[in-house]
Write a protein that holds these residues in place. Structure first.
Motif, short mmCIF file in Angstrom:
data_model
loop_
_atom_site.label_atom_id
_atom_site.label_comp_id
_atom_site.label_asym_id
_atom_site.label_seq_id
_atom_site.Cartn_x
_atom_site.Cartn_y
_atom_site.Cartn_z
N UNK A 1 1.34 10.15 6.00
CA UNK A 1 0.73 9.49 4.84
C UNK A 1 1.37 9.92 3.52
N UNK A 2 1.70 11.19 3.38
CA UNK A 2 2.33 11.66 2.15
C UNK A 2 3.70 11.00 1.95
N UNK A 3 4.49 10.93 3.01
CA UNK A 3 5.80 10.30 2.94
C UNK A 3 5.67 8.82 2.60
N UNK A 4 4.75 8.15 3.23
CA UNK A 4 4.51 6.73 2.98
C UNK A 4 4.07 6.51 1.53
N UNK A 5 3.23 7.39 1.03
CA UNK A 5 2.77 7.30 -0.36
C UNK A 5 3.96 7.42 -1.31
N UNK A 6 4.85 8.37 -1.04
CA UNK A 6 6.03 8.55 -1.88
C UNK A 6 6.97 7.35 -1.80
N UNK A 7 7.09 6.75 -0.62
CA UNK A 7 7.92 5.55 -0.49
C UNK A 7 7.35 4.40 -1.32
N UNK A 8 6.03 4.25 -1.29
CA UNK A 8 5.42 3.17 -2.08
C UNK A 8 5.56 3.42 -3.58
N UNK A 9 5.56 4.66 -3.99
CA UNK A 9 5.84 4.97 -5.40
C UNK A 9 7.26 4.54 -5.77
N UNK B 1 -8.04 1.60 -2.70
CA UNK B 1 -7.08 1.30 -1.64
C UNK B 1 -6.92 -0.21 -1.47
N UNK B 2 -8.03 -0.93 -1.43
CA UNK B 2 -7.92 -2.38 -1.25
C UNK B 2 -7.32 -3.05 -2.50
N UNK B 3 -7.64 -2.53 -3.68
CA UNK B 3 -7.05 -3.07 -4.92
C UNK B 3 -5.54 -2.84 -4.92
N UNK B 4 -5.11 -1.65 -4.54
CA UNK B 4 -3.68 -1.34 -4.48
C UNK B 4 -3.00 -2.27 -3.49
N UNK B 5 -3.61 -2.48 -2.34
CA UNK B 5 -3.03 -3.35 -1.31
C UNK B 5 -2.76 -4.74 -1.90
N UNK B 6 -3.75 -5.31 -2.58
CA UNK B 6 -3.59 -6.64 -3.18
C UNK B 6 -2.51 -6.63 -4.27
N UNK C 1 -0.99 0.53 -12.47
CA UNK C 1 -2.26 0.76 -11.78
C UNK C 1 -2.01 1.25 -10.34
N UNK C 2 -1.10 0.60 -9.64
CA UNK C 2 -0.78 1.00 -8.27
C UNK C 2 -0.19 2.41 -8.25
N UNK C 3 0.71 2.69 -9.18
CA UNK C 3 1.35 4.01 -9.24
C UNK C 3 0.31 5.10 -9.53
#
Length: 126
Positions: free
Chosen positions: A3-11, A72-77, A102-104
């Motif tokens: 999850x941490x790696x995925x979070x950093x990738x999305x950033x 989480x759902x807001x970020x997804x959208x 906002x997502x960041x």
């Protein structure tokens, strides 16, 4: 995936999208939907969904102070929208940038909570 790696990738995706949008405005061109937009969006939409389900599970298990399921759902959208919008120069700059900001913010909040949790677990095992 962690999850941490995925979070950093999305950033990183947030930064990529800001840069791409700026570049598309400078180049003044329309992207090829099936060669550029769709493969990128399909890849990241799957990752965003993966992040969302992992984060929701993590929230249920650990109940972090500053992260809620609604975020989480807001970020997804938001991310699904701006990963596509970043290819189009006609996308309004202000609202687009605010969505990414906002997502960041949410991603950074999750990253901080995950790192804090990791530190606490590390101290318990010492």
């Amino acid at each position: 995936m962690d999850l941490l790696l995925l979070t950093e990738q999305l950033l990183q995706v947030c930064d990529e999208c800001l840069k791409r949008h700026e570049m598309m405005r400078k180049e003044d061109r329309e992207p090829h939907f099936y060669n550029e937009v769709k493969p990128y969006a399909d890849h990241w939409h799957r990752k965003i969904d993966e992040w969302s389900s992992q984060t929701e599970e993590w929230i249920r298990k650990t109940r972090p102070k500053h992260v809620r399921p609604l975020q989480v759902s807001t970020l997804n959208d938001l991310m699904k929208q701006f990963t596509v919008q970043s290819f189009y120069q006609k996308t309004g700059k202000k609202r687009f940038a605010e969505s990414i900001q906002s997502a960041a913010y949410t991603l950074n909040t999750v990253r901080i909570a995950l790192n804090r949790q990791k530190e606490e677990v590390g101290h318990e095992s010492e």
